[in-house]
Scaffold this active site. Structure first.
Site, PDB file in Angstrom:
ATOM      1  N   HIS A  13      25.021  35.436  29.640  1.00 14.16           N
ATOM      2  CA  HIS A  13      25.825  36.673  30.893  1.00 14.16           C
ATOM      3  C   HIS A  13      26.840  36.431  30.530  1.00 14.16           C
ATOM      4  O   HIS A  13      28.200  35.985  30.274  1.00 14.16           O
ATOM      5  CB  HIS A  13      25.652  34.618  31.934  1.00 14.16           C
ATOM      6  CG  HIS A  13      26.299  35.412  33.400  1.00 14.16           C
ATOM      7  ND1 HIS A  13      25.337  35.038  34.331  1.00 14.16           N
ATOM      8  CD2 HIS A  13      27.256  36.310  33.650  1.00 14.16           C
ATOM      9  CE1 HIS A  13      26.826  35.674  35.906  1.00 14.16           C
ATOM     10  NE2 HIS A  13      27.604  36.306  35.355  1.00 14.16           N
ATOM     11  N   HIS A  15      29.399  40.281  31.643  1.00  9.75           N
ATOM     12  CA  HIS A  15      29.900  41.914  31.812  1.00  9.75           C
ATOM     13  C   HIS A  15      30.320  42.505  30.938  1.00  9.75           C
ATOM     14  O   HIS A  15      31.619  42.408  30.800  1.00  9.75           O
ATOM     15  CB  HIS A  15      31.021  41.668  33.535  1.00  9.75           C
ATOM     16  CG  HIS A  15      30.523  40.215  34.219  1.00  9.75           C
ATOM     17  ND1 HIS A  15      29.868  41.131  35.150  1.00  9.75           N
ATOM     18  CD2 HIS A  15      29.923  39.147  34.679  1.00  9.75           C
ATOM     19  CE1 HIS A  15      29.075  39.833  36.445  1.00  9.75           C
ATOM     20  NE2 HIS A  15      29.075  38.714  35.782  1.00  9.75           N
ATOM     21  N   LEU A  16      30.099  43.467  31.386  1.00 16.10           N
ATOM     22  CA  LEU A  16      30.705  44.776  30.103  1.00 16.10           C
ATOM     23  C   LEU A  16      31.389  46.074  30.507  1.00 16.10           C
ATOM     24  O   LEU A  16      32.037  46.651  29.534  1.00 16.10           O
ATOM     25  CB  LEU A  16      29.749  45.539  28.953  1.00 16.10           C
ATOM     26  CG  LEU A  16      29.216  44.401  27.931  1.00 16.10           C
ATOM     27  CD1 LEU A  16      27.686  45.167  26.809  1.00 16.10           C
ATOM     28  CD2 LEU A  16      30.378  44.023  26.692  1.00 16.10           C
ATOM     29  N   ASN A  41      26.143  44.443  37.594  1.00 18.73           N
ATOM     30  CA  ASN A  41      27.434  44.274  39.156  1.00 18.73           C
ATOM     31  C   ASN A  41      27.339  45.762  39.182  1.00 18.73           C
ATOM     32  O   ASN A  41      29.208  45.432  39.252  1.00 18.73           O
ATOM     33  CB  ASN A  41      27.452  43.724  38.932  1.00 18.73           C
ATOM     34  CG  ASN A  41      28.547  42.723  38.337  1.00 18.73           C
ATOM     35  OD1 ASN A  41      28.665  43.013  37.524  1.00 18.73           O
ATOM     36  ND2 ASN A  41      29.650  42.159  39.204  1.00 18.73           N
ATOM     37  N   LYS A  99      18.744  39.866  38.251  1.00 10.97           N
ATOM     38  CA  LYS A  99      19.310  39.656  38.992  1.00 10.97           C
ATOM     39  C   LYS A  99      19.502  39.242  40.560  1.00 10.97           C
ATOM     40  O   LYS A  99      19.904  40.372  41.090  1.00 10.97           O
ATOM     41  CB  LYS A  99      21.071  39.386  37.869  1.00 10.97           C
ATOM     42  CG  LYS A  99      22.365  38.949  38.573  1.00 10.97           C
ATOM     43  CD  LYS A  99      22.657  37.564  38.648  1.00 10.97           C
ATOM     44  CE  LYS A  99      23.653  36.178  38.936  1.00 10.97           C
ATOM     45  NZ  LYS A  99      24.529  37.066  37.958  1.00 10.97           N
ATOM     46  N   HIS A 136      22.907  34.059  41.153  1.00 13.68           N
ATOM     47  CA  HIS A 136      24.246  33.841  41.750  1.00 13.68           C
ATOM     48  C   HIS A 136      23.838  32.725  42.905  1.00 13.68           C
ATOM     49  O   HIS A 136      23.941  33.279  43.741  1.00 13.68           O
ATOM     50  CB  HIS A 136      24.726  35.272  41.986  1.00 13.68           C
ATOM     51  CG  HIS A 136      26.897  34.932  41.766  1.00 13.68           C
ATOM     52  ND1 HIS A 136      27.691  35.281  41.673  1.00 13.68           N
ATOM     53  CD2 HIS A 136      27.335  34.147  43.418  1.00 13.68           C
ATOM     54  CE1 HIS A 136      28.540  34.450  42.062  1.00 13.68           C
ATOM     55  NE2 HIS A 136      28.601  34.132  43.266  1.00 13.68           N
ATOM     56  N   HIS A 174      25.833  30.314  35.941  1.00 20.16           N
ATOM     57  CA  HIS A 174      27.090  29.775  35.635  1.00 20.16           C
ATOM     58  C   HIS A 174      27.338  28.701  36.826  1.00 20.16           C
ATOM     59  O   HIS A 174      28.290  28.615  38.020  1.00 20.16           O
ATOM     60  CB  HIS A 174      28.451  30.974  35.898  1.00 20.16           C
ATOM     61  CG  HIS A 174      28.125  31.524  37.039  1.00 20.16           C
ATOM     62  ND1 HIS A 174      27.810  31.501  38.867  1.00 20.16           N
ATOM     63  CD2 HIS A 174      28.225  33.012  37.314  1.00 20.16           C
ATOM     64  CE1 HIS A 174      27.668  32.241  38.763  1.00 20.16           C
ATOM     65  NE2 HIS A 174      27.555  33.647  38.700  1.00 20.16           N
ATOM     66  N   LEU A 219      34.436  33.517  40.250  1.00 16.42           N
ATOM     67  CA  LEU A 219      33.548  32.823  40.532  1.00 16.42           C
ATOM     68  C   LEU A 219      32.349  32.461  40.626  1.00 16.42           C
ATOM     69  O   LEU A 219      31.928  33.216  39.471  1.00 16.42           O
ATOM     70  CB  LEU A 219      33.119  33.837  41.804  1.00 16.42           C
ATOM     71  CG  LEU A 219      34.477  34.103  43.175  1.00 16.42           C
ATOM     72  CD1 LEU A 219      33.783  35.480  43.789  1.00 16.42           C
ATOM     73  CD2 LEU A 219      34.398  32.736  43.486  1.00 16.42           C
ATOM     74  N   ASP A 247      29.987  33.693  31.417  1.00 12.48           N
ATOM     75  CA  ASP A 247      30.382  34.882  32.408  1.00 12.48           C
ATOM     76  C   ASP A 247      31.927  35.667  32.239  1.00 12.48           C
ATOM     77  O   ASP A 247      32.693  35.903  33.252  1.00 12.48           O
ATOM     78  CB  ASP A 247      30.269  34.370  33.797  1.00 12.48           C
ATOM     79  CG  ASP A 247      30.564  34.783  35.155  1.00 12.48           C
ATOM     80  OD1 ASP A 247      30.440  36.198  35.044  1.00 12.48           O
ATOM     81  OD2 ASP A 247      30.821  34.001  35.960  1.00 12.48           O
ATOM     82  N   HIS A 251      38.697  42.014  34.171  1.00  9.09           N
ATOM     83  CA  HIS A 251      39.319  43.349  35.655  1.00  9.09           C
ATOM     84  C   HIS A 251      40.746  43.622  34.707  1.00  9.09           C
ATOM     85  O   HIS A 251      41.188  42.757  33.991  1.00  9.09           O
ATOM     86  CB  HIS A 251      39.566  42.017  36.349  1.00  9.09           C
ATOM     87  CG  HIS A 251      38.031  41.770  37.133  1.00  9.09           C
ATOM     88  ND1 HIS A 251      37.556  42.985  37.959  1.00  9.09           N
ATOM     89  CD2 HIS A 251      37.303  40.645  36.893  1.00  9.09           C
ATOM     90  CE1 HIS A 251      36.627  41.729  38.267  1.00  9.09           C
ATOM     91  NE2 HIS A 251      36.470  40.608  37.204  1.00  9.09           N
TER      92      HIS A 251
END
Ligand code: NCD
Ligand code: ZN
Length: 346
Positions: A13, A15-16, A41, A99, A136, A174, A219, A247, A251
């Site tokens: 899991h 995020h790139l 996302n 997802k 999620h 997660h 989250l 996860d 940011h």
């Protein structure tokens, strides 16, 4: 034990993002990980097979020279998703999961699913071909307390869904609660859960005591200590239904340190040393490879990696960068708040 050689881990899991952020954070993952399940996302989200193919190409183009890394793509489920497109993308080998974001649950989830019955045809097609649904697992109704959202999701959404669509393979992404730990273990070979690095390390006090710590806000939000202990027990148990999904969710600092700060902890850089520390604490270094390198591929019906990495425990505390300086802006690396003596050597 001061040196540990494991099959190269995978991140189930991750995020790139895209563009300058993708370019900046990708080396942090490829340094240690062979493969990762790539979260869809983006803005706009990765909804169709064609979009997933284009995103995979952008990831491959951003890879550091010679990095042997395989992005495992996913589609973002919407009420307009076409079952035939999902099946074609899975059968071509492009996507490894779909997802489910309940609408409004987390970063960039407004296009997610409001009425689950509308996506039943997609889920039925997925059950038929064995394609996992990554969930999620939080309800978003305003009357449910944010700390209860996962437990309520299991009872009111996930369990009914699994009964409605027998054979649907589900990854509870997660998990953050003892309820999540227990439910994941109750479902047999078609149910599993990912656990993040940071949820093994922080509880909700870390976010709120002595001043608000935006870099610990993610989250699902970290819960009370008893839940963290349940997660540690699960992750270090070796049980096949639990595996690593960091996860890691970058940011830029300006958006984390903000009046309305974004959710996400960035752990790609130091996850493996932190996990060695946690597993050593739990007297479970022998289970680390199951958690990071064996259970995930087994669930996803992929071979485990043949390459190995070695993690060494040094006498002196090891340092890692406080921030990754991307061209999109600086991203703060998760700080566990204790010295870490482990280092990945190769
Ligand atoms: C993720 C993100 O920033 O995309 N944030 C997070 O806190 N984990 C979204 C998600 O996985 O919930
Ligand atoms: Zn995520």
């Amino acid at each position: 034990m001061h040196s540990l050689t494991l099959r190269r881990p995978d991140d189930w899991h991750l995020h790139l993002r895209d563009g300058a952020m993708l370019k900046g954070v990708l080396p942090e993952t490829t340094r240690h990980f062979a493969r990762a399940i790539i979260m869809p996302n983006l803005v706009p989200p990765v909804v169709t097979g064609a979009q997933a193919l284009a995103y995979r190409d952008r990831i491959l183009a951003a890879l550091p020279d010679g990095a042997p890394f395989e992005p495992l793509m996913t589609l973002y489920l919407t009420e307009g998703t076409d079952p035939a497109d999902v099946v074609a993308a899975a059968q071509s080998g492009l996507i490894k999961a779909v997802k489910l974001y309940p609408a409004g649950a987390t970063t960039n989830s407004h296009g997610g699913v409001r009425d689950l019955t509308r996506v039943y045809p997609v889920l039925e097609a997925m059950a038929k071909i064995g394609l996992p649904l990554c969930t999620h697992g939080e309800v978003t109704t305003p009357d449910v307390d944010i700390f209860d959202r996962e437990a309520v999701f299991i009872d009111t959404v996930l369990d009914p869904l699994r009964r409605a669509i027998p054979g649907l393979r589900v990854v509870m992404e997660h998990i953050t609660t003892s309820e999540g730990v227990a439910y994941a273990a109750s479902g047999g070979a078609d149910l599993a859960a990912t656990i993040t690095t940071h949820h093994l390390i922080i509880n909700r006090n870390h976010i709120l005591v002595g001043g608000i710590r935006p870099h610990y806000y993610c989250l699902p939000v970290a819960k009370r200590e008893s839940h963290r202990l349940a997660l540690r027990k699960a992750a270090t148990s070796g049980a096949a239904c639990y595996f690593l999904g960091t996860d890691s969710a970058p940011h830029i600092d300006a958006l984390k340190e903000h009046a309305c700060g974004c959710a996400g902890c960035f752990t790609a850089t130091n996850t493996m040393p932190l996990l060695a520390h946690v597993f050593e604490d739990e007297n479970a270094l022998g289970q680390l490879e199951s958690f990071t390198s064996l259970n995930g591929p087994a669930f996803y019906r992929l071979p485990a990696n043949e390459a190995r990495i070695t993690i060494v425990k040094h006498a002196a505390a090891q340092t890692f960068p406080e921030k990754i300086l991307t061209e999109a802006g600086p991203v703060t690396v998760f700080n566990p708040g204790f010295p870490v003596y482990w280092h990945v050597e190769s």
